[in-house]
Write a protein that holds these residues in place. Structure first.
Motif, PDB file in Angstrom:
ATOM      1  N   ALA A  46       0.859  -1.185   0.000  1.00  8.50           N
ATOM      2  CA  ALA A  46       0.000   0.000   0.000  1.00  8.50           C
ATOM      3  C   ALA A  46       0.893   1.232   0.000  1.00  8.50           C
ATOM      4  CB  ALA A  46      -0.914   0.008   1.221  1.00  8.50           C
ATOM      5  N   LEU A  47       0.606   2.159  -0.897  1.00 12.57           N
ATOM      6  CA  LEU A  47       1.407   3.372  -1.039  1.00 12.57           C
ATOM      7  C   LEU A  47       0.600   4.593  -0.620  1.00 12.57           C
ATOM      8  CD1 LEU A  47       3.178   2.887  -4.503  1.00 12.57           C
ATOM      9  CD2 LEU A  47       4.040   2.285  -2.226  1.00 12.57           C
ATOM     10  N   HIS A  48       1.254   5.467   0.122  1.00 12.97           N
ATOM     11  CA  HIS A  48       0.660   6.750   0.503  1.00 12.97           C
ATOM     12  C   HIS A  48       0.802   7.732  -0.659  1.00 12.97           C
ATOM     13  CE1 HIS A  48       1.364  10.829   2.564  1.00 12.97           C
ATOM     14  NE2 HIS A  48       0.062  10.636   2.522  1.00 12.97           N
ATOM     15  N   TRP A  49      -0.304   8.392  -0.994  1.00 12.32           N
ATOM     16  CA  TRP A  49      -0.262   9.384  -2.068  1.00 12.32           C
ATOM     17  C   TRP A  49      -1.183  10.543  -1.734  1.00 12.32           C
ATOM     18  CZ3 TRP A  49      -4.564  10.548  -5.246  1.00 12.32           C
ATOM     19  CH2 TRP A  49      -5.690   9.731  -5.055  1.00 12.32           C
ATOM     20  N   ARG A  50      -0.967  11.656  -2.407  1.00 14.54           N
ATOM     21  CA  ARG A  50      -1.881  12.782  -2.261  1.00 14.54           C
ATOM     22  C   ARG A  50      -2.030  13.475  -3.602  1.00 14.54           C
ATOM     23  NH1 ARG A  50      -0.816  17.806   1.451  1.00 14.54           N
ATOM     24  NH2 ARG A  50      -2.215  18.843  -0.014  1.00 14.54           N
ATOM     25  N   GLU A  51      -3.135  14.193  -3.721  1.00 13.57           N
ATOM     26  CA  GLU A  51      -3.452  14.873  -4.983  1.00 13.57           C
ATOM     27  C   GLU A  51      -3.774  16.331  -4.697  1.00 13.57           C
ATOM     28  OE1 GLU A  51      -6.757  14.421  -8.594  1.00 13.57           O
ATOM     29  OE2 GLU A  51      -6.171  12.684  -7.405  1.00 13.57           O
ATOM     30  N   ASP A  52      -3.255  17.208  -5.542  1.00  5.99           N
ATOM     31  CA  ASP A  52      -3.528  18.642  -5.457  1.00  5.99           C
ATOM     32  C   ASP A  52      -3.892  19.145  -6.853  1.00  5.99           C
ATOM     33  OD1 ASP A  52      -2.468  19.533  -2.586  1.00  5.99           O
ATOM     34  OD2 ASP A  52      -0.982  18.139  -3.407  1.00  5.99           O
ATOM     35  N   ILE A 102       9.066  16.801   0.198  1.00  5.08           N
ATOM     36  CA  ILE A 102      10.131  17.573  -0.459  1.00  5.08           C
ATOM     37  C   ILE A 102       9.574  18.430  -1.587  1.00  5.08           C
ATOM     38  CG2 ILE A 102      12.002  15.979   0.119  1.00  5.08           C
ATOM     39  CD1 ILE A 102      11.856  14.949  -2.786  1.00  5.08           C
ATOM     40  N   TRP A 103       8.387  18.105  -2.081  1.00  8.76           N
ATOM     41  CA  TRP A 103       7.788  18.841  -3.207  1.00  8.76           C
ATOM     42  C   TRP A 103       6.813  19.927  -2.768  1.00  8.76           C
ATOM     43  CZ3 TRP A 103      10.555  17.806  -7.242  1.00  8.76           C
ATOM     44  CH2 TRP A 103      11.091  16.523  -7.437  1.00  8.76           C
ATOM     45  N   ASP A 104       6.593  20.091  -1.465  1.00 10.21           N
ATOM     46  CA  ASP A 104       5.565  21.022  -0.982  1.00 10.21           C
ATOM     47  C   ASP A 104       5.687  22.412  -1.596  1.00 10.21           C
ATOM     48  OD1 ASP A 104       4.363  19.143   0.641  1.00 10.21           O
ATOM     49  OD2 ASP A 104       5.139  19.945   2.530  1.00 10.21           O
ATOM     50  N   GLN A 105       6.893  22.973  -1.547  1.00 10.05           N
ATOM     51  CA  GLN A 105       7.057  24.361  -1.969  1.00 10.05           C
ATOM     52  C   GLN A 105       6.951  24.516  -3.486  1.00 10.05           C
ATOM     53  OE1 GLN A 105      10.054  26.792   0.330  1.00 10.05           O
ATOM     54  NE2 GLN A 105      10.724  24.750   0.955  1.00 10.05           N
ATOM     55  N   LEU A 142       3.024  25.909  -8.548  1.00 14.12           N
ATOM     56  CA  LEU A 142       2.619  25.485  -9.886  1.00 14.12           C
ATOM     57  C   LEU A 142       1.224  26.006 -10.229  1.00 14.12           C
ATOM     58  CD1 LEU A 142       3.829  21.760 -10.051  1.00 14.12           C
ATOM     59  CD2 LEU A 142       4.949  23.797 -10.960  1.00 14.12           C
ATOM     60  N   PRO A 143       0.939  26.193 -11.523  1.00 19.70           N
ATOM     61  CA  PRO A 143      -0.397  26.628 -11.927  1.00 19.70           C
ATOM     62  C   PRO A 143      -1.467  25.649 -11.451  1.00 19.70           C
ATOM     63  CG  PRO A 143       1.139  26.828 -13.761  1.00 19.70           C
ATOM     64  CD  PRO A 143       1.862  26.092 -12.681  1.00 19.70           C
ATOM     65  N   ALA A 144      -2.626  26.178 -11.102  1.00 18.90           N
ATOM     66  CA  ALA A 144      -3.709  25.365 -10.548  1.00 18.90           C
ATOM     67  C   ALA A 144      -4.329  24.422 -11.569  1.00 18.90           C
ATOM     68  CB  ALA A 144      -4.788  26.273  -9.959  1.00 18.90           C
ATOM     69  N   ARG A 145      -3.951  24.558 -12.850  1.00 17.65           N
ATOM     70  CA  ARG A 145      -4.592  23.741 -13.888  1.00 17.65           C
ATOM     71  C   ARG A 145      -4.130  22.288 -13.887  1.00 17.65           C
ATOM     72  NH1 ARG A 145      -0.898  26.959 -16.725  1.00 17.65           N
ATOM     73  NH2 ARG A 145       0.716  25.841 -17.887  1.00 17.65           N
TER      74      ARG A 145
END
Length: 261
Positions: free
Chosen positions: A10-16, A36-39, A44-47
């Motif tokens: 099982a892998l933890h993931w999130r979507e924005d 590490i990718w938060d900033q 990034l563009p919201a699209r």
């Protein structure tokens, strides 16, 4: 936060971002997680449909016993994207995440329409150097390596800030089995031949002060891929998405726009 049950893991993931937007997938480096990718994600563009996940043995994902094979890491990414019904993604991978990007593009070009190979290479280090690292971690834990890792990851200016403690703590709290397992995967990987057969849009990113994957090593891998671009982020080490998020997000956005993604 979401967990994707892929059967044996099982892998933890999130979507924005936009659920129906062009997908951009981010893969983390050894000893880190999707934070590490938060900033960069925030800039990034919201699209875009932005998907991040923790590799096996890292973050909140499952941690099977070591060792891991690179094929397993690639298969994890493949199954996650299939699970999320993602196709034609721009896949952004840092360090070992960039190795996963290469392996996934070779295996499933329907999933990957473009790559960002960040601070990575077709082959990183030697089997001997990774065996030495594994032996140290088994004997003395990650604390024994932490200061040396920070020197390779970040410039002296960044190491003088209070924020360094965040990333040092992230490393030393990485599950030992996950860290060692992933070291085995990197040690056994040489993608020079398969990567040289790729021709998809590719941006290679290097940090001028990177002590883990120096700019010349990143450029050498970029040169294997026809039509690739190379970008040097000055004043950054191995994790430029943390140290120089403005420059990183700007260059990534320009690349995605230029390829019509």
């Amino acid at each position: 936060m979401h967990m994707a049950d892929l059967g044996d893991i099982a892998l933890h993931w999130r979507e924005d971002g936009a659920p129906d937007g062009p997908p951009v997938v981010f893969a983390n480096s050894l000893g880190t997680d999707l934070r590490i990718w938060d900033q960069v994600v925030a800039r990034l563009p919201a699209r875009y449909r932005i998907i991040r996940y923790d590799m096996r043995g890292h973050g909140l994902s499952d941690c099977p016993p070591a060792p891991y094979a690179m094929g397993a890491l690639v298969r994890d990414a493949e199954r996650l994207l299939d699970h999320l019904q993602v196709r034609d993604a721009a896949f952004v991978g840092l360090s070992v995440g960039g190795m996963v990007a290469q392996g996934l593009a070779v295996k499933r070009l329907d999933l990957v329409r473009a790559m960002v190979l960040s601070n990575t290479a077709a082959k990183i280090g030697t089997k001997g150097t990774w065996e030495d690292r594994i032996a140290t971690v088994k004997a003395d834990g990650l604390e024994a390596l932490a200061d040396g890792i920070m020197e390779k990851w970040f410039t002296a200016a960044f190491r003088a800030t209070p924020d360094l403690a965040l990333w040092r703590n992230m490393v030393i709290r990485c599950p030992i089995e996950g860290y060692i397992g992933t070291c085995h995967a990197i040690a056994g990987t040489d993608f020079y031949t398969p990567t040289s057969g790729l021709s998809l849009p590719t941006l290679a990113v290097a940090g001028s002060e990177d002590g883990s994957t120096p700019p010349d090593l990143v450029r050498e891998t970029a040169d294997l891929i026809r039509g690739s671009e190379f970008c040097l982020i000055r004043g950054a080490g191995h994790i430029p998405c943390v140290e120089k998020p403005d420059a990183y997000a700007t260059r990534l956005t320009d690349f995605l726009s230029a390829i019509g993604h």
